[in-house]
Design a protein around this motif. Structure first.
Motif, PDB file in Angstrom:
ATOM      1  N   VAL A 139     -68.538 -20.303   4.462  1.00 35.67           N
ATOM      2  CA  VAL A 139     -69.659 -20.686   3.714  1.00 35.67           C
ATOM      3  C   VAL A 139     -69.144 -20.977   2.321  1.00 35.67           C
ATOM      4  O   VAL A 139     -68.350 -20.447   1.427  1.00 35.67           O
ATOM      5  N   LYS A 140     -69.553 -22.213   1.628  1.00 39.15           N
ATOM      6  CA  LYS A 140     -68.839 -22.594   0.401  1.00 39.15           C
ATOM      7  C   LYS A 140     -68.992 -21.608  -0.582  1.00 39.15           C
ATOM      8  O   LYS A 140     -67.892 -21.449  -1.424  1.00 39.15           O
ATOM      9  N   LYS A 141     -70.233 -20.762  -0.874  1.00 41.24           N
ATOM     10  CA  LYS A 141     -69.838 -19.836  -1.723  1.00 41.24           C
ATOM     11  C   LYS A 141     -69.033 -18.772  -1.682  1.00 41.24           C
ATOM     12  O   LYS A 141     -68.401 -18.266  -2.660  1.00 41.24           O
ATOM     13  N   ALA A 142     -69.085 -18.256  -0.629  1.00 42.20           N
ATOM     14  CA  ALA A 142     -67.915 -17.078  -0.355  1.00 42.20           C
ATOM     15  C   ALA A 142     -66.558 -17.836  -0.274  1.00 42.20           C
ATOM     16  O   ALA A 142     -65.636 -17.089  -0.692  1.00 42.20           O
ATOM     17  N   ARG A 143     -66.443 -19.029   0.078  1.00 41.39           N
ATOM     18  CA  ARG A 143     -65.062 -19.397   0.197  1.00 41.39           C
ATOM     19  C   ARG A 143     -64.597 -19.843  -1.352  1.00 41.39           C
ATOM     20  O   ARG A 143     -63.314 -19.612  -1.567  1.00 41.39           O
ATOM     21  N   ALA A 144     -65.314 -19.896  -2.357  1.00 38.56           N
ATOM     22  CA  ALA A 144     -65.054 -20.363  -3.565  1.00 38.56           C
ATOM     23  C   ALA A 144     -64.462 -18.758  -4.195  1.00 38.56           C
ATOM     24  O   ALA A 144     -63.672 -18.933  -5.362  1.00 38.56           O
ATOM     25  N   LYS A 145     -64.898 -17.787  -3.665  1.00 39.27           N
ATOM     26  CA  LYS A 145     -64.449 -16.761  -4.187  1.00 39.27           C
ATOM     27  C   LYS A 145     -63.328 -16.024  -3.788  1.00 39.27           C
ATOM     28  O   LYS A 145     -62.669 -14.953  -4.195  1.00 39.27           O
ATOM     29  N   LEU A 146     -62.659 -16.703  -2.753  1.00 42.74           N
ATOM     30  CA  LEU A 146     -61.654 -16.288  -2.062  1.00 42.74           C
ATOM     31  C   LEU A 146     -60.302 -17.007  -2.466  1.00 42.74           C
ATOM     32  O   LEU A 146     -60.346 -18.310  -2.856  1.00 42.74           O
ATOM     33  N   ARG A 147     -59.431 -16.501  -2.632  1.00 40.69           N
ATOM     34  CA  ARG A 147     -57.855 -17.389  -2.671  1.00 40.69           C
ATOM     35  C   ARG A 147     -57.644 -17.809  -1.331  1.00 40.69           C
ATOM     36  O   ARG A 147     -57.965 -17.461  -0.474  1.00 40.69           O
ATOM     37  N   TYR A 148     -56.946 -19.167  -1.656  1.00 34.80           N
ATOM     38  CA  TYR A 148     -56.786 -19.901  -0.467  1.00 34.80           C
ATOM     39  C   TYR A 148     -55.917 -18.905   0.632  1.00 34.80           C
ATOM     40  O   TYR A 148     -56.123 -18.876   1.771  1.00 34.80           O
ATOM     41  N   GLU A 149     -54.810 -18.044   0.015  1.00 34.84           N
ATOM     42  CA  GLU A 149     -54.057 -17.491   1.074  1.00 34.84           C
ATOM     43  C   GLU A 149     -54.899 -16.371   1.754  1.00 34.84           C
ATOM     44  O   GLU A 149     -54.928 -16.180   2.957  1.00 34.84           O
ATOM     45  N   SER A 150     -55.850 -15.594   1.019  1.00 36.34           N
ATOM     46  CA  SER A 150     -56.952 -14.723   1.563  1.00 36.34           C
ATOM     47  C   SER A 150     -57.527 -15.390   2.949  1.00 36.34           C
ATOM     48  O   SER A 150     -57.823 -14.849   3.866  1.00 36.34           O
ATOM     49  N   TRP A 151     -58.393 -16.515   2.420  1.00 34.50           N
ATOM     50  CA  TRP A 151     -59.117 -17.269   3.211  1.00 34.50           C
ATOM     51  C   TRP A 151     -58.280 -17.763   4.617  1.00 34.50           C
ATOM     52  O   TRP A 151     -58.977 -17.590   5.485  1.00 34.50           O
ATOM     53  N   HIS A 162     -49.350 -25.907 -10.392  1.00 33.11           N
ATOM     54  CA  HIS A 162     -49.670 -24.625 -10.530  1.00 33.11           C
ATOM     55  C   HIS A 162     -51.042 -24.330 -10.166  1.00 33.11           C
ATOM     56  O   HIS A 162     -51.714 -24.069 -11.211  1.00 33.11           O
ATOM     57  N   LEU A 163     -51.636 -24.242  -9.172  1.00 33.61           N
ATOM     58  CA  LEU A 163     -53.099 -23.834  -8.935  1.00 33.61           C
ATOM     59  C   LEU A 163     -53.238 -22.438  -8.182  1.00 33.61           C
ATOM     60  O   LEU A 163     -54.592 -21.967  -8.195  1.00 33.61           O
ATOM     61  N   GLY A 164     -52.322 -21.632  -7.751  1.00 30.65           N
ATOM     62  CA  GLY A 164     -52.308 -20.445  -7.283  1.00 30.65           C
ATOM     63  C   GLY A 164     -51.019 -19.962  -7.161  1.00 30.65           C
ATOM     64  O   GLY A 164     -50.161 -20.324  -7.660  1.00 30.65           O
ATOM     65  N   ASP A 165     -51.125 -18.653  -6.394  1.00 28.89           N
ATOM     66  CA  ASP A 165     -49.573 -17.970  -6.646  1.00 28.89           C
ATOM     67  C   ASP A 165     -48.664 -18.522  -5.692  1.00 28.89           C
ATOM     68  O   ASP A 165     -47.507 -18.687  -5.956  1.00 28.89           O
TER      69      ASP A 165
END
Length: 488
Positions: A183-195, A324-327
């Motif tokens: 879900v978009k709202k949940a996805r926005a709170k997760l790092r790409y690696e975690s998602w 550089h947008l993430g780890d």
């Protein structure tokens, strides 16, 4: 507006901060060697793949009818149970489609592109999940209506006495976790690696549901045809994942032996990495495409990140330029020469093979200019066949600007820099200095024959939406607009 050509400068309006820096090939310069012949993508692949999905759903429905689905609707219990079977069948078929869409099967990927496959995967996934919930509710209510045990007794009986039900419940919980985090709202709170790690549980959920379906599903066991077809469908999906997500990347990585040979800081938060390997022409990569990259530089290297090629590929080199947008992207600045790379790809439809017309406009914003730079280098072109619009907030954001200017001069293209902060409160691809222009008028002013060109667009999603709308408004057919959304 200030229009700057190699030897002329002219004032065209009272808005000097809004600049069009147009580069042309110097008089008498030799035309560079023609790029390799284009590998065109057959347009019928899209229609054929879409028809195949609908044919699968119709076939599944036909199996339900053949198994007596319409004959069992005369009572409340029969109605609920029969349509519970149908929703379960379609949910299962869509689950297979969902897995297949992201199996990186090259014919589907080339026809649709990864971003469009990902959006379809998400839509199919939510639909499959909702139908699965409907299946659970309808089947439970249907069996309870025909049983003296009542609702709760039926639920307990299902859970404890039906083969594969405990596995199916575990699979359902895994799928719920994937759906909730999608879900978009949940996805926005997760790092790409975690998602990405959580999303892999979708494969586990599909696998755990399989025994329940094949051991107790009436429509899976109703006839030899149904049994063979369902086993074949699951086997085909498993084979697609193992071949295209595991075996092919492993073979290509081993065969190409890619390793880092250069790391260059373009800006404090943008890094260019050059890699060398062997036989890279066998990868079939084209300028503008992207790979999923894993650099073996320490803990966390197994997580893949998609980065576009920022230069046309050669027989022994690939190059990426990354913000550089993430780890994962930030650690590229510290890569050591010699670091090995694991690759999946190439993917994406931002390449010369999707072009439908002779003339092309390349629109890139921010780091989205990187595939446009590769396209500019690779596209076969005559004088004025290609125009490049480079949208930046400030001159400090002008990534690869010198390279683009030099390539445009060499190849006879026009290079346009559109600089300035965005217009507050307006969904637009233009800066505040151009607030007096509509999006369509500005695009036509930059590229007067825009309606006769293919348009390639890459940048932030909202900017791409605005640029695409401007291109459509300027008369560019939807089939001639090519976009790539790098969102998850």
């Amino acid at each position: 507006m200030t229009i700057t050509a190699p030897a002329t400068t002219a004032n065209a309006s009272a808005h000097p901060p809004f600049q069009w820096a147009a580069s042309t090939r110097p008089s008498g310069a030799a035309r560079p060697a023609a790029p390799a012949p284009l590998r065109r993508v057959p347009t019928w692949w899209r229609d054929a793949s879409g028809a195949a999905m609908w044919a699968l759903l119709l076939f599944v429905s036909a199996l339900w009818v053949k198994g007596g689905g319409l004959q069992d609707v005369g009572t409340v219990a029969g109605f609920l149970t029969s349509f519970g079977r149908l929703t379960g069948l379609i949910a299962s078929a869509l689950l297979l489609v969902q897995v297949f869409l992201m199996a990186r099967v090259p014919w589907f990927e080339r026809a649709w592109g990864q971003d469009e496959l990902a959006r379809t995967h998400r839509l199919v996934g939510f639909t499959s999940f909702n139908l699965m919930l409907a299946h659970v509710v309808l089947i439970t209510l249907g069996y309870a209506a025909a049983s003296p045990q009542g609702l709760w007794g039926t639920i307990v009986d299902f859970t404890l006495n039906y083969p594969g039900m405990l596995l199916a419940i575990a699979g359902t919980l895994a799928l719920i976790m994937v759906v909730v985090t999608s879900v978009k709202k949940a996805r926005a709170k997760l790092r790409y690696e975690s998602w990405h790690l959580i999303h892999l549980y979708g494969y586990l959920g599909a696998g755990l549901a399989l025994p329940h379906q094949l051991w107790t599903g009436a429509d899976f066991l109703s006839s030899r045809l149904a049994t063979v077809c369902w086993w074949s469908a699951y086997a085909a999906c498993l084979a697609a994942v193992l071949i295209w997500r595991v075996a092919v990347p492993f073979v290509r990585t081993r065969r190409s032996a890619l390793h880092v040979v250069g790391v260059r800081a373009e800006t404090p938060d943008v890094t260019t990495v050059t890699l060398r390997g062997r036989g890279l022409n066998r990868l079939g990569a084209q300028a503008g495409q992207f790979f999923n990259w894993r650099f073996q530089d320490g803990p966390g290297w197994t997580r893949a990140n998609p980065y576009s090629l920022s230069a046309a590929p050669t027989d022994d080199t690939l190059r990426i330029t990354v913000k550089h947008l993430g780890d994962g992207s930030a650690r590229l600045a510290d890569l050591a020469v010699g670091t090995k790379a694991v690759i999946e790809g190439p993917y994406g439809r931002l390449h010369p093979g999707t072009r439908t017309r002779t003339k092309v406009a390349l629109l890139g914003a921010g780091i989205g200019i990187t595939p446009m730079r590769a396209l500019l280098e690779a596209l076969p072109q005559g004088s004025d066949d290609v125009s490049v619009i480079h949208r930046v907030s400030t001159r400090d954001d002008l990534v690869l600007g010198d390279e683009l200017d030099a390539l445009a001069r060499e190849r006879g293209a026009r290079y346009v820099v559109v600089e300035g902060r965005r217009i507050p409160g307006r969904e637009t691809w233009l800066p505040a200095q151009a607030a007096h222009l509509s999006d369509v008028d500005a695009l036509r002013q930059f590229v007067p024959d825009i309606a006769e060109r293919d348009v390639y667009i890459c940048g932030a999603p909202a900017w791409m939406d605005a640029a695409k709308a401007a291109a459509l408004g300027a008369g560019v057919p939807a089939a001639a607009i090519h976009v790539e959304y790098f969102t998850y």
